[in-house]
Design an enzyme around this catalytic site. Structure first.
Site, PDB file in Angstrom:
ATOM      1  N   ARG A 143      10.731   2.501  52.084  1.00 41.05           N
ATOM      2  CA  ARG A 143       9.470   2.179  52.753  1.00 41.05           C
ATOM      3  C   ARG A 143       9.668   1.502  54.101  1.00 41.05           C
ATOM      4  O   ARG A 143       8.747   1.406  54.891  1.00 41.05           O
ATOM      5  CB  ARG A 143       8.601   1.314  51.833  1.00 41.05           C
ATOM      6  CG  ARG A 143       7.894   2.110  50.754  1.00 41.05           C
ATOM      7  CD  ARG A 143       6.637   2.816  51.265  1.00 41.05           C
ATOM      8  NE  ARG A 143       5.524   1.901  51.356  1.00 41.05           N
ATOM      9  CZ  ARG A 143       5.005   1.443  52.475  1.00 41.05           C
ATOM     10  NH1 ARG A 143       5.511   1.802  53.628  1.00 41.05           N
ATOM     11  NH2 ARG A 143       3.985   0.618  52.450  1.00 41.05           N
TER      12      ARG A 143
ATOM     13  N   TYR B  56     -14.354   3.824  46.817  1.00 43.32           N
ATOM     14  CA  TYR B  56     -13.597   3.609  48.068  1.00 43.32           C
ATOM     15  C   TYR B  56     -14.323   4.204  49.268  1.00 43.32           C
ATOM     16  O   TYR B  56     -14.355   3.614  50.354  1.00 43.32           O
ATOM     17  CB  TYR B  56     -12.190   4.191  47.957  1.00 43.32           C
ATOM     18  CG  TYR B  56     -11.246   3.289  47.205  1.00 43.32           C
ATOM     19  CD1 TYR B  56     -10.868   2.060  47.727  1.00 43.32           C
ATOM     20  CD2 TYR B  56     -10.747   3.639  45.955  1.00 43.32           C
ATOM     21  CE1 TYR B  56     -10.025   1.211  47.036  1.00 43.32           C
ATOM     22  CE2 TYR B  56      -9.896   2.803  45.257  1.00 43.32           C
ATOM     23  CZ  TYR B  56      -9.537   1.578  45.806  1.00 43.32           C
ATOM     24  OH  TYR B  56      -8.716   0.747  45.112  1.00 43.32           O
TER      25      TYR B  56
ATOM     26  N   ARG C 238       2.555   3.098  37.900  1.00 47.27           N
ATOM     27  CA  ARG C 238       3.281   2.573  39.064  1.00 47.27           C
ATOM     28  C   ARG C 238       4.749   2.333  38.751  1.00 47.27           C
ATOM     29  O   ARG C 238       5.341   1.362  39.216  1.00 47.27           O
ATOM     30  CB  ARG C 238       2.672   1.263  39.575  1.00 47.27           C
ATOM     31  CG  ARG C 238       1.307   1.391  40.172  1.00 47.27           C
ATOM     32  CD  ARG C 238       1.392   1.729  41.656  1.00 47.27           C
ATOM     33  NE  ARG C 238       0.120   2.257  42.119  1.00 47.27           N
ATOM     34  CZ  ARG C 238      -0.858   1.513  42.623  1.00 47.27           C
ATOM     35  NH1 ARG C 238      -0.704   0.234  42.768  1.00 47.27           N
ATOM     36  NH2 ARG C 238      -1.975   2.071  43.005  1.00 47.27           N
TER      37      ARG C 238
HETATM   38  O1  CP3 Z   1       4.192   5.604  39.929  1.00 47.29           O
HETATM   39  C1  CP3 Z   1       2.940   5.870  39.969  1.00 47.29           C
HETATM   40  O2  CP3 Z   1       2.110   5.342  39.204  1.00 47.29           O
HETATM   41  C2  CP3 Z   1       2.486   6.979  40.889  1.00 47.29           C
HETATM   42  C3  CP3 Z   1       2.002   6.577  42.150  1.00 47.29           C
HETATM   43  C4  CP3 Z   1       0.602   6.065  42.387  1.00 47.29           C
HETATM   44  C5  CP3 Z   1       0.277   5.394  43.587  1.00 47.29           C
HETATM   45  N1  CP3 Z   1      -1.057   5.182  43.605  1.00 47.29           N
HETATM   46  C6  CP3 Z   1       1.238   5.052  44.667  1.00 47.29           C
HETATM   47  C7  CP3 Z   1       0.970   3.817  45.412  1.00 47.29           C
HETATM   48  C8  CP3 Z   1      -0.575   6.198  41.644  1.00 47.29           C
HETATM   49  C9  CP3 Z   1      -0.789   6.809  40.280  1.00 47.29           C
HETATM   50  C10 CP3 Z   1      -1.618   5.629  42.434  1.00 47.29           C
HETATM   51  C11 CP3 Z   1      -3.026   5.628  42.011  1.00 47.29           C
HETATM   52  C12 CP3 Z   1      -3.962   4.717  42.679  1.00 47.29           C
HETATM   53  N2  CP3 Z   1      -4.028   4.401  44.007  1.00 47.29           N
HETATM   54  C13 CP3 Z   1      -5.049   4.081  42.027  1.00 47.29           C
HETATM   55  C14 CP3 Z   1      -5.385   4.230  40.562  1.00 47.29           C
HETATM   56  C15 CP3 Z   1      -4.544   3.328  39.714  1.00 47.29           C
HETATM   57  C16 CP3 Z   1      -4.811   1.852  39.902  1.00 47.29           C
HETATM   58  O3  CP3 Z   1      -3.891   1.158  40.332  1.00 47.29           O
HETATM   59  O4  CP3 Z   1      -5.921   1.411  39.580  1.00 47.29           O
HETATM   60  C17 CP3 Z   1      -5.732   3.324  42.977  1.00 47.29           C
HETATM   61  C18 CP3 Z   1      -6.943   2.439  42.733  1.00 47.29           C
HETATM   62  C19 CP3 Z   1      -5.090   3.543  44.228  1.00 47.29           C
HETATM   63  C20 CP3 Z   1      -5.452   2.954  45.553  1.00 47.29           C
HETATM   64  C21 CP3 Z   1      -4.336   2.083  46.035  1.00 47.29           C
HETATM   65  N3  CP3 Z   1      -3.230   2.565  46.713  1.00 47.29           N
HETATM   66  C22 CP3 Z   1      -4.144   0.696  45.816  1.00 47.29           C
HETATM   67  C23 CP3 Z   1      -5.110  -0.218  45.114  1.00 47.29           C
HETATM   68  C24 CP3 Z   1      -2.894   0.361  46.396  1.00 47.29           C
HETATM   69  C25 CP3 Z   1      -2.187  -0.986  46.355  1.00 47.29           C
HETATM   70  C26 CP3 Z   1      -2.221  -1.758  47.628  1.00 47.29           C
HETATM   71  C27 CP3 Z   1      -1.173  -2.869  47.604  1.00 47.29           C
HETATM   72  O5  CP3 Z   1      -0.428  -2.964  48.591  1.00 47.29           O
HETATM   73  O6  CP3 Z   1      -1.076  -3.590  46.608  1.00 47.29           O
HETATM   74  C28 CP3 Z   1      -2.358   1.531  46.945  1.00 47.29           C
HETATM   75  C29 CP3 Z   1      -1.043   1.665  47.597  1.00 47.29           C
HETATM   76  C30 CP3 Z   1      -0.020   2.309  46.716  1.00 47.29           C
HETATM   77  N4  CP3 Z   1      -0.174   3.512  46.112  1.00 47.29           N
HETATM   78  C31 CP3 Z   1       1.255   1.777  46.402  1.00 47.29           C
HETATM   79  C32 CP3 Z   1       1.886   2.728  45.596  1.00 47.29           C
HETATM   80  C33 CP3 Z   1       3.282   2.692  45.028  1.00 47.29           C
HETATM   81  C34 CP3 Z   1       1.793   0.411  46.892  1.00 47.29           C
HETATM   82  C35 CP3 Z   1       3.107   0.465  47.515  1.00 47.29           C
HETATM   83  C36 CP3 Z   1       3.224   0.859  48.936  1.00 47.29           C
HETATM   84  O7  CP3 Z   1       2.369   0.548  49.772  1.00 47.29           O
HETATM   85  O8  CP3 Z   1       4.259   1.482  49.210  1.00 47.29           O
END
Ligand code: CP3
Length: 349
Positions: free
Chosen positions: A47, A158, A34
């Protein structure tokens, strides 16, 4: 030396790839899970105008977001900006990503019919924007690009739960109650992720990381029976690509030996297992990790102490410095930059 898109000679920083391949001869490479995200003011600004999925679907925006942390922090690898849910949409899954929650699936998959209705993923047809983003980045970056996907279990979780779950109740109910449906679901997801990661590598990704964020919820015995065969098949399908295959899991300490045995070239561990202990349990497998992302909110002296401790614990073999999980939104970008400098031996503790 290689030639970038402007025709000029550029040096590719390949220390990350060399350590993935087991060479521990130079400095410790560093990147952060991230590393593109809400802790960056530039990302937050973007965003306001675009949804997360909008960014993923627009190659020029997506490439810009992917490159930002490389330019700002000086990390040794880029990770494609996307989400593990992106390839599921063309397979027929309707979902949204809710702020502060994560993916929420409109109609959770709980029976044979829903599993049979999943469409086959054809990456060139279904996610051309991902492949175009990777191609752009390959031409523009001077560090390796990591492609990624979710692991079958984490994606299934999921899909079956409909959203994040503390105890994976519905997932386990399906797994134990309808093993035929469960294996059909994991088999479909395995095939789809093998195709997806293969397409990313063909487009220019230099390594791949498989995120099995929820695998730590499983008893080792259940992992062996319900998940491991699919992970072995996935990693075997990726082997001919010849790029490093990284396996990530959170809270997976009890499964560490299994992660080493499914075919991963690099195992990413979280802060619950010290790297020297992980190294003893995994043999010579290169390790990635393992600072607690919450530690980045501590005063600098404490952060520096923890970084130095991790470097010492990791020093017995190939080590890629990273966090044990993703950067938290409240993290100060300047702190991340200082950590990179410290790991590179340029900063002060
Ligand atoms: O920079 C990076 O690491 C690349 C981008 C990336 C994102 N998601 C973008 C994102 C990666 C590698 C992921 C993988 C991902 N997504 C995982 C596996 C890694 C982990 O964290 O365990 C999982 C479980 C997801 C599912 C997911 N998507 C979650 C749990 C969330 C967070 C929700 C929150 O608001 O806290 C997301 C949303 C997400 N995916 C964000 C980002 C940057 C949050 C920011 C936003 O909404 O813009």
């Amino acid at each position: 030396m290689w030639y970038g898109r402007w025709g000029g000679a550029r040096e590719l920083n390949d220390v990350f790839l060399r350590v993935c391949r087991g060479r521990a001869d130079g400095r410790v490479p560093v990147w952060f899970m991230r590393q593109a995200g809400r802790y960056q003011p530039e990302y937050r600004e973007l965003r306001r105008r675009h949804s997360l999925l909008d960014i993923c679907r627009q190659p020029s925006l997506c490439a810009t977001v992917t490159k930002l942390p490389v330019e700002q922090l000086g990390v040794d690898a880029a990770i494609l900006f996307s989400d593990i849910m992106v390839p599921l949409e063309p397979m027929g899954v309707r979902f949204e990503i809710r702020e502060g929650v994560g993916p929420v699936v409109a109609e959770p998959l709980r029976d044979a019919r829903a599993v049979a209705a999943l469409r086959t993923l054809e990456p060139e047809r279904d996610v051309p924007f991902v492949l175009e983003t990777v191609e752009r980045l390959k031409a523009e970056l001077d560090v390796p690009l990591i492609g990624f996907s979710g692991a079958p279990f984490t994606l299934a979780s999921y899909l079956v739960e409909g959203g994040p779950s503390r105890d994976q109740r519905e997932t386990k109910k399906l797994m134990y109650g309808r093993p035929d449906v469960w294996h059909a679901l994991l088999s479909t997801l395995t095939g789809a992720m093998a195709a997806y990661l293969t397409a990313q590598v063909r487009a220019g990704a230099a390594a791949v990381q498989v995120f099995d964020s929820w695998a730590g919820a499983l008893a080792p015995r259940d992992y062996d029976r319900y998940v491991r065969p699919h992970m072995e098949r996935l990693f075997e399908a990726l082997r001919p690509l010849g790029v490093p295959r990284i396996l990530f899991s959170a809270n997976g300490g009890a499964l560490l030996e299994r992660f080493g045995a499914v075919g991963a070239d690099v195992v990413s561990v979280d802060w619950r297992v010290p790297l020297d202990v992980a190294r003893r349990r995994l043999g010579g497998v290169p390790l990635q990790g393992n600072l607690d992302p919450v530690a980045l909110l501590a005063p600098w002296d404490e952060i520096a102490r923890q970084v130095e401790a991790i470097l010492a614990e990791g020093s017995g073999g190939p080590h890629i410095f990273n966090l044990g999980h993703g950067v938290l939104p409240e993290t100060d970008p300047a702190v991340l930059k200082r950590v990179v400098e410290l790991v590179h031996g340029k900063g002060s503790g």
